[in-house]
Enzyme design. Structure first.
Site, short mmCIF file in Angstrom:
data_model
loop_
_atom_site.label_atom_id
_atom_site.label_comp_id
_atom_site.label_asym_id
_atom_site.label_seq_id
_atom_site.Cartn_x
_atom_site.Cartn_y
_atom_site.Cartn_z
N LYS A 195 63.45 -56.78 -71.91
CA LYS A 195 64.23 -57.08 -70.69
C LYS A 195 63.93 -58.50 -70.20
O LYS A 195 64.81 -59.17 -69.67
CB LYS A 195 63.94 -56.03 -69.61
CG LYS A 195 64.38 -54.60 -69.98
CD LYS A 195 65.88 -54.46 -70.17
CE LYS A 195 66.30 -53.00 -70.34
NZ LYS A 195 67.75 -52.81 -70.52
N TYR A 224 59.36 -52.63 -74.00
CA TYR A 224 60.54 -52.45 -73.15
C TYR A 224 60.63 -53.63 -72.19
O TYR A 224 61.68 -54.27 -72.06
CB TYR A 224 60.43 -51.13 -72.38
CG TYR A 224 61.56 -50.88 -71.41
CD1 TYR A 224 62.82 -50.48 -71.88
CD2 TYR A 224 61.40 -51.06 -70.04
CE1 TYR A 224 63.86 -50.26 -71.00
CE2 TYR A 224 62.45 -50.85 -69.16
CZ TYR A 224 63.67 -50.44 -69.64
OH TYR A 224 64.71 -50.24 -68.77
N1 LIG Z 1 66.98 -45.09 -65.66
C1 LIG Z 1 66.23 -46.08 -65.19
O1 LIG Z 1 65.27 -45.86 -64.40
C2 LIG Z 1 66.54 -47.51 -65.58
C3 LIG Z 1 65.93 -48.52 -64.83
C4 LIG Z 1 66.19 -49.85 -65.17
C5 LIG Z 1 67.05 -50.14 -66.22
N2 LIG Z 1 67.63 -49.13 -66.93
C6 LIG Z 1 68.51 -49.51 -68.03
O2 LIG Z 1 69.75 -48.88 -67.88
C7 LIG Z 1 70.35 -48.72 -69.17
C8 LIG Z 1 70.87 -47.30 -69.30
O3 LIG Z 1 69.77 -46.41 -69.20
P1 LIG Z 1 69.89 -44.92 -68.62
O4 LIG Z 1 68.80 -44.77 -67.64
O5 LIG Z 1 71.27 -44.61 -68.22
O6 LIG Z 1 69.44 -44.10 -69.93
P2 LIG Z 1 70.16 -42.95 -70.79
O7 LIG Z 1 70.73 -41.91 -69.89
O8 LIG Z 1 69.15 -42.55 -71.81
O9 LIG Z 1 71.39 -43.70 -71.47
C9 LIG Z 1 71.21 -44.62 -72.51
C10 LIG Z 1 72.55 -44.92 -73.14
O10 LIG Z 1 72.34 -45.92 -74.15
C11 LIG Z 1 72.98 -45.49 -75.33
N3 LIG Z 1 72.27 -46.01 -76.51
C12 LIG Z 1 70.96 -45.91 -76.83
N4 LIG Z 1 70.72 -46.52 -77.99
C13 LIG Z 1 71.90 -47.02 -78.42
C14 LIG Z 1 72.31 -47.77 -79.56
N5 LIG Z 1 71.47 -48.12 -80.56
N6 LIG Z 1 73.62 -48.13 -79.67
C15 LIG Z 1 74.49 -47.78 -78.71
N7 LIG Z 1 74.18 -47.06 -77.61
C16 LIG Z 1 72.89 -46.70 -77.49
C17 LIG Z 1 72.99 -43.97 -75.29
O11 LIG Z 1 74.13 -43.52 -76.00
P3 LIG Z 1 74.11 -42.54 -77.29
O12 LIG Z 1 72.74 -41.93 -77.39
O13 LIG Z 1 75.19 -41.53 -76.97
O14 LIG Z 1 74.47 -43.44 -78.41
C18 LIG Z 1 73.17 -43.70 -73.79
O15 LIG Z 1 74.53 -43.63 -73.47
C19 LIG Z 1 69.29 -49.10 -70.19
O16 LIG Z 1 69.53 -50.42 -70.66
C20 LIG Z 1 68.01 -49.06 -69.39
O17 LIG Z 1 67.02 -49.93 -69.90
C21 LIG Z 1 67.39 -47.82 -66.62
#
Ligand SMILES: NC(=O)c1ccc[n+]([C@@H]2O[C@H](COP(=O)([O-])OP(=O)(O)OC[C@H]3O[C@@H](n4cnc5c(N)ncnc54)[C@H](OP(=O)(O)O)[C@@H]3O)[C@@H](O)[C@H]2O)c1
Length: 271
Positions: A149, A145
């Protein structure tokens, strides 16, 4: 990029978490938002949901073509779709590693390549790549992961240099822990079982990671940051967003001796 009109915005991964919060907020502010999901269900009022799997070329091309056919332009993209793979690096299969990169890194590249021709034609555009503080410091048992990034950070820096003369801006947004379904959606490497030599350390570190995510900032905080970026004339190379106690990681890594920084990370994760 003009800042005083409603914008056409594509938000990948808008079915939950940060992407959904962004899509809801931007549409509530009058922007025309296209969210995406691999399995689009009924979208909340205010924005349209398109089917998109960022690991498939044809799917990316089709989603971008739909927006351009309907709107004639695309002002901004939030490359947000992603997931977290957890497990010891030694026990991560190449297939699992590839899939992590195919989503978190190549997925962003695919979307960028699909939207840039139109943005170049209009000599305007903003690309916001949702990275992570895991793209600043390599996290234990989240190695792939973090690597995806870190790679995204490099892509962002390079792309900025290449497209600035076309009036296109690119930036990286590095959230700390945010309370979203990312915790439940985390994929664990298949090989790491009860006999793993890493079992105890992995369990301890993952317990801390998940506890921090559940106590994380609300997704709306990231969405508000995205909104401010959309309204800026110029965006910087990268921004951190989240709790101050986590955002200082960037400064700590820049200014502390590397071994001291590593020591702090080890004790934080109980290693
Ligand atoms: N939450 C945290 O603490 C955090 C911290 C730093 C960065 N981030 C980043 O923020 C972003 C969003 O994460 P989140 O926390 O909101 O997680 P989340 O609630 O699990 O959402 C992930 C989203 O990505 C989509 N997705 C996953 N695989 C995909 C694929 N192959 N093609 C298209 N869409 C895909 C999912 O859509 P479907 O399953 O509906 O397709 C979902 O809408 C990520 O890039 C993550 O690395 C999160």
């Amino acid at each position: 990029m003009s800042t005083n009109r409603a914008k056409i915005v594509l938000v990948t991964g808008a079915s939950s978490g940060i992407g959904r919060a962004c899509a809801e907020l931007l549409s509530a502010q009058g922007h025309t938002v296209y969210g995406t999901s691999r399995k689009p269900a009924q979208a909340p009022a205010g924005f349209r949901m398109l089917e998109l799997d960022v690991t498939r070329d044809d799917s990316v091309q089709a989603a971008v073509a739909t927006v351009l056919a309907e709107q004639g332009r695309l002002d901004a993209v939030v490359n947000n779709a992603g997931y977290a793979l957890a497990g010891p690096l030694e026990e991560t299969s190449i297939e699992e590693a590839r899939h992590q990169f195919d989503t978190n890194f190549f997925g962003v590249l695919r979307v960028c390549q699909a939207v840039l021709p139109s943005m170049r034609t209009h000599r305007s555009g903003l690309i916001i790549n949702v990275s992570s503080l895991g793209g600043v410091a390599g996290l234990p048992f989240q190695g792939l992961y973090s690597a995806s990034k870190f790679a995204l950070e490099g892509l962002t820096e390079s792309l900025r240099l290449e497209v600035a003369s076309f009036g296109i801006q690119v930036t990286s947004l590095q959230p700390g822990d945010v309370y979203t379904p990312i915790t439940e959606n985390r994929v664990r490497v298949r090989q790491s079982g009860p006999d793993s030599p890493y079992r105890s350390a992995f369990a301890t570190a993952l317990g801390i990671i998940e506890k921090e995510e559940r106590a994380g900032a609300p997704a709306g905080l990231v969405a508000r940051h995205v909104l401010t970026l959309l309204e800026r004339k110029q965006v910087g190379v990268r921004y951190t967003v989240g709790r101050l106690s986590q955002r200082i990681i960037t400064a700590a890594k820049a200014f502390l001796p590397s071994r001291l920084f590593e020591h702090l990370l080890k004790s934080y994760y109980g290693l």
